[in-house]
Design a protein around this motif. Structure first.
Motif, mmCIF file in Angstrom:
data_model
loop_
_atom_site.group_PDB
_atom_site.id
_atom_site.type_symbol
_atom_site.label_atom_id
_atom_site.label_comp_id
_atom_site.label_asym_id
_atom_site.label_seq_id
_atom_site.Cartn_x
_atom_site.Cartn_y
_atom_site.Cartn_z
ATOM 1 N N THR A 1 0.852 -1.313 0.045
ATOM 2 C CA THR A 1 -0.116 -0.018 0.112
ATOM 3 C C THR A 1 0.823 1.138 0.038
ATOM 4 O O THR A 1 1.904 1.212 0.928
ATOM 5 C CB THR A 1 -1.076 0.079 1.470
ATOM 6 N N LEU A 2 0.674 2.117 -0.792
ATOM 7 C CA LEU A 2 1.554 3.590 -0.896
ATOM 8 C C LEU A 2 0.549 4.395 -0.869
ATOM 9 O O LEU A 2 -0.433 4.763 -1.509
ATOM 10 C CB LEU A 2 2.290 3.562 -2.442
ATOM 11 N N SER A 3 0.897 5.694 -0.006
ATOM 12 C CA SER A 3 0.297 6.849 -0.065
ATOM 13 C C SER A 3 1.045 7.599 -1.228
ATOM 14 O O SER A 3 2.053 7.416 -1.951
ATOM 15 C CB SER A 3 0.348 7.524 1.151
ATOM 16 N N LEU A 4 0.311 8.874 -1.421
ATOM 17 C CA LEU A 4 0.844 9.894 -2.604
ATOM 18 C C LEU A 4 2.116 10.341 -2.083
ATOM 19 O O LEU A 4 3.146 10.246 -3.033
ATOM 20 C CB LEU A 4 -0.057 11.091 -2.665
ATOM 21 N N ILE B 1 -5.427 20.297 -9.574
ATOM 22 C CA ILE B 1 -4.719 20.743 -8.490
ATOM 23 C C ILE B 1 -3.233 20.523 -8.695
ATOM 24 O O ILE B 1 -2.318 21.390 -8.189
ATOM 25 C CB ILE B 1 -5.338 20.177 -7.245
ATOM 26 N N SER B 2 -2.946 19.285 -8.818
ATOM 27 C CA SER B 2 -1.429 18.928 -9.343
ATOM 28 C C SER B 2 -0.830 19.801 -10.148
ATOM 29 O O SER B 2 0.418 20.335 -10.046
ATOM 30 C CB SER B 2 -1.342 17.392 -9.542
ATOM 31 N N THR B 3 -1.526 19.927 -11.357
ATOM 32 C CA THR B 3 -1.016 20.977 -12.275
ATOM 33 C C THR B 3 -0.980 22.340 -11.924
ATOM 34 O O THR B 3 0.159 22.858 -12.082
ATOM 35 C CB THR B 3 -1.875 21.043 -13.482
ATOM 36 N N TYR B 4 -1.842 22.835 -11.258
ATOM 37 C CA TYR B 4 -1.657 24.208 -10.517
ATOM 38 C C TYR B 4 -0.747 24.272 -9.626
ATOM 39 O O TYR B 4 -0.031 25.160 -9.797
ATOM 40 C CB TYR B 4 -3.067 24.542 -10.175
ATOM 41 N N LEU B 5 -0.503 23.654 -8.765
ATOM 42 C CA LEU B 5 0.676 23.560 -7.728
ATOM 43 C C LEU B 5 1.999 23.521 -8.385
ATOM 44 O O LEU B 5 3.085 23.955 -8.040
ATOM 45 C CB LEU B 5 0.547 22.528 -6.877
ATOM 46 N N GLN B 6 2.061 22.617 -9.553
ATOM 47 C CA GLN B 6 3.142 22.576 -10.320
ATOM 48 C C GLN B 6 3.569 23.979 -10.904
ATOM 49 O O GLN B 6 4.760 24.306 -10.720
ATOM 50 C CB GLN B 6 3.118 21.246 -11.321
ATOM 51 N N GLN C 1 3.016 0.900 -15.413
ATOM 52 C CA GLN C 1 3.671 2.359 -15.912
ATOM 53 C C GLN C 1 4.016 3.132 -14.605
ATOM 54 O O GLN C 1 4.946 3.627 -14.480
ATOM 55 C CB GLN C 1 2.694 3.198 -16.563
ATOM 56 N N PHE C 2 3.039 2.952 -13.519
ATOM 57 C CA PHE C 2 3.412 3.729 -12.366
ATOM 58 C C PHE C 2 4.686 3.214 -11.650
ATOM 59 O O PHE C 2 5.491 4.115 -11.081
ATOM 60 C CB PHE C 2 2.189 3.950 -11.572
ATOM 61 N N CYS C 3 4.672 1.907 -11.613
ATOM 62 C CA CYS C 3 5.992 1.323 -10.922
ATOM 63 C C CYS C 3 7.129 1.720 -11.702
ATOM 64 O O CYS C 3 8.485 1.746 -11.024
ATOM 65 C CB CYS C 3 5.906 -0.281 -10.778
ATOM 66 N N GLN C 4 7.144 1.877 -13.185
ATOM 67 C CA GLN C 4 8.225 2.253 -13.700
ATOM 68 C C GLN C 4 8.794 3.850 -13.341
ATOM 69 O O GLN C 4 9.829 3.818 -13.353
ATOM 70 C CB GLN C 4 7.941 2.145 -15.201
ATOM 71 N N THR C 5 7.744 4.533 -13.322
ATOM 72 C CA THR C 5 7.906 5.916 -12.882
ATOM 73 C C THR C 5 8.596 6.060 -11.637
ATOM 74 O O THR C 5 9.549 6.736 -11.463
ATOM 75 C CB THR C 5 6.557 6.747 -13.024
ATOM 76 N N ILE C 6 8.030 5.432 -10.430
ATOM 77 C CA ILE C 6 8.603 5.592 -9.178
ATOM 78 C C ILE C 6 9.773 4.650 -8.863
ATOM 79 O O ILE C 6 10.441 4.648 -7.754
ATOM 80 C CB ILE C 6 7.640 5.480 -8.091
ATOM 81 N N LYS D 1 4.154 13.903 -13.110
ATOM 82 C CA LYS D 1 3.876 12.463 -13.624
ATOM 83 C C LYS D 1 3.437 11.466 -12.617
ATOM 84 O O LYS D 1 2.582 10.783 -12.852
ATOM 85 C CB LYS D 1 5.004 12.068 -14.427
ATOM 86 N N THR D 2 4.104 11.494 -11.515
ATOM 87 C CA THR D 2 3.858 10.579 -10.570
ATOM 88 C C THR D 2 2.207 10.890 -10.017
ATOM 89 O O THR D 2 1.592 9.948 -9.815
ATOM 90 C CB THR D 2 4.778 10.534 -9.272
ATOM 91 N N GLU D 3 2.071 12.155 -9.602
ATOM 92 C CA GLU D 3 0.906 12.481 -9.277
ATOM 93 C C GLU D 3 -0.157 12.204 -10.177
ATOM 94 O O GLU D 3 -1.445 11.371 -9.940
ATOM 95 C CB GLU D 3 0.597 13.830 -8.948
ATOM 96 N N GLN D 4 -0.050 12.407 -11.424
ATOM 97 C CA GLN D 4 -1.091 12.092 -12.548
ATOM 98 C C GLN D 4 -1.447 10.505 -12.605
ATOM 99 O O GLN D 4 -2.559 10.253 -12.777
ATOM 100 C CB GLN D 4 -0.659 12.607 -13.778
#
Length: 456
Positions: free
Chosen positions: A22-25, A439-444, A235-240, A162-165
């Motif tokens: 289990t992973l949090s953001l 929100i993620s894009t705006y904060l970025q 894809q997510f595992c590859q990114t992180i 990208k991770t957040e998306q």
């Protein structure tokens, strides 16, 4: 045997529970920062820039060079042969030279030199003034470090976005699995009712087939959803930067939705913090330093130095010769001044271009932040509208269920109400996901951390 089976099943479920990741953001972001290849390469490029800076600093120190030369020729390089004989003795009177009566015997001379030799040379040069190229070169090297630092921040921001998306894309699939499970439970209840009614002769077989068709469609959609989820997890595992885990579960959900004002940042205050803005500033400084470097090419250059050498020809009767000297040099590129003036003007034009690009891009960055803020508010409004629609479809399903039980509406009406309720629930999930992505894009684009905003 029954007890053994129960115990074995319980142990299996416990093992499965403990093996689930289990992973949090925030944990996902930390893993991306630690493992992502782009971030690693960006850090290496930063190290390269540091080495360039250290190399440029060495130009302040004297340049020391040492040269050693040894040779052995097949034949002597210098050959001189003078035959011997009687040489007239000269008494100082030119008239008597042709009729000299006294002679001295010269045995002849055969001279051969430089068939072997060694030479050693040591030179030390200290630049005194080279048109400011050393100091400006060091400033450029420092600027290169600053640029790589900003590029590293950009790479970090892009990877975290990208991770957040990808994180929220998996969350929406997890939420849709719950919706499908609820829809599946509703269909199972209806199927049971229809089967009982068909056995009692209250409905025809066509109604039972309608439920079976809906269940078949549901199984197909469920299979597609699971396949899409597994692909998204890969894809997510590859990114992180972790090993693919098919049982990966993401901790966040879409229940707690903060108001848009929670994330608001003033544009004028956020603009100087943008890495893109800072990179544009550095590009202007870089062009200014390049102009100074070019101007230094056409200025006098002054240096002092010292040199020493040692020479040995290895002939009998000769000794090793050593000597040393100090010197100063002044170089004035007189003929280059005419062409150099045009080269300097060229760099001044490049400075102006960099300034214009900087001013234009500032406006574009502001527009980007304004659009991102508009997207946040629009996404939130979509949530409000979809929540109202979900309430209506929930109420509609309850009415249809009651009416069907009372025989007022047909089975098709009930199935349509169930499908509509599931569809609107999915749209609400998608709206909430789009809000999180906005929100993620705006904060970025405003250079703000989600965690800092959530602490308000």
């Amino acid at each position: 045997m029954k007890k053994i089976i129960i115990i074995a099943a319980t142990l299996f479920l416990i093992t499965e529970g403990y093996s689930q990741t289990t992973l949090s953001l925030q944990e996902s972001k930390d893993l991306a920062i630690k493992n992502n290849v782009h971030i690693k390469n960006s850090a290496l490029e930063m190290e390269m820039a540091q080495e360039v800076k250290k190399n440029a600093f060495t130009n302040y120190f004297p340049k020391v060079s040492a040269t050693a030369f040894a040779m052995r020729a097949m034949d002597p390089i210098i050959k001189f042969n003078m035959p011997g004989g009687n040489l007239p003795v000269y008494d100082g009177n030119p008239a008597n030279l042709a009729t000299a009566t006294e002679f001295a015997y010269f045995p002849g001379l055969n001279l051969q030199l430089l068939d072997r030799a060694t030479v050693g040379l040591l030179n030390i040069t200290q630049p005194i003034f080279v048109g400011g190229k050393i100091s400006n070169g060091n400033k450029l090297a420092q600027l290169g470090v600053d640029v790589k630092e900003k590029q590293q921040q950009l790479s970090l921001n892009e990877t975290l976005l990208k991770t957040e998306q990808q994180y929220w894309q998996i969350v929406v699939l997890q939420e849709k699995e719950k919706t499908i499970a609820q829809y599946e439970a509703l269909l199972n209840d209806v199927s049971k009712q229809v089967k009982d009614a068909f056995k009692s002769g209250l409905i025809i077989k066509n109604d039972a087939l309608k439920v079976q068709i809906k269940q078949s469609e549901l199984r197909t959609n469920k299979s597609k959803l699971q396949s899409g989820k597994q692909l998204a997890i890969r894809q997510f595992c590859q990114t992180i930067g972790i090993v693919y885990d098919s049982a990966l579960v993401l901790q966040e959900d879409l229940q707690n939705i903060q108001l848009p004002n929670t994330y608001y940042t003033d544009i004028e205050a956020a603009l100087p913090n943008r890495a893109e803005y800072q990179l544009l500033q550095q590009s202007v400084k870089a062009e200014q330093l390049q102009t100074k470097m070019k101007r230094g090419d056409y200025m006098p250059q002054l240096a002092v130095g010292a040199a020493g050498y040692s020479f040995n020809s290895y002939y009998e009767g000769t000794n090793t010769t050593t000597n040393g000297l100090v010197y100063g040099t002044v170089s004035i590129p007189i003929s280059d001044w005419w062409g150099g003036s045009h080269a300097i003007k060229e760099h001044k034009i490049k400075e102006q271009i960099a300034e214009n690009t900087f001013n234009d891009t500032k406006g574009l960055l502001k527009l980007q932040m304004e659009k991102a803020w508009t997207d946040v508010n629009e996404s939130y409004r979509q949530i409000i509208m979809m929540e109202e629609t979900v309430k209506q479809t929930d109420e509609n399903l309850k009415v249809m269920q009651t009416s069907y039980n009372s025989g007022v509406v047909t089975l098709s009406d009930l199935l349509e109400a169930q499908a509509l309720q599931t569809e609107t629930a999915d749209k609400l999930i998608e709206a909430k996901t789009q809000y999180q992505l906005a929100i993620s894009t705006y904060l970025q684009v405003t250079g703000t951390s989600r965690e800092v905003k959530n602490m308000r």
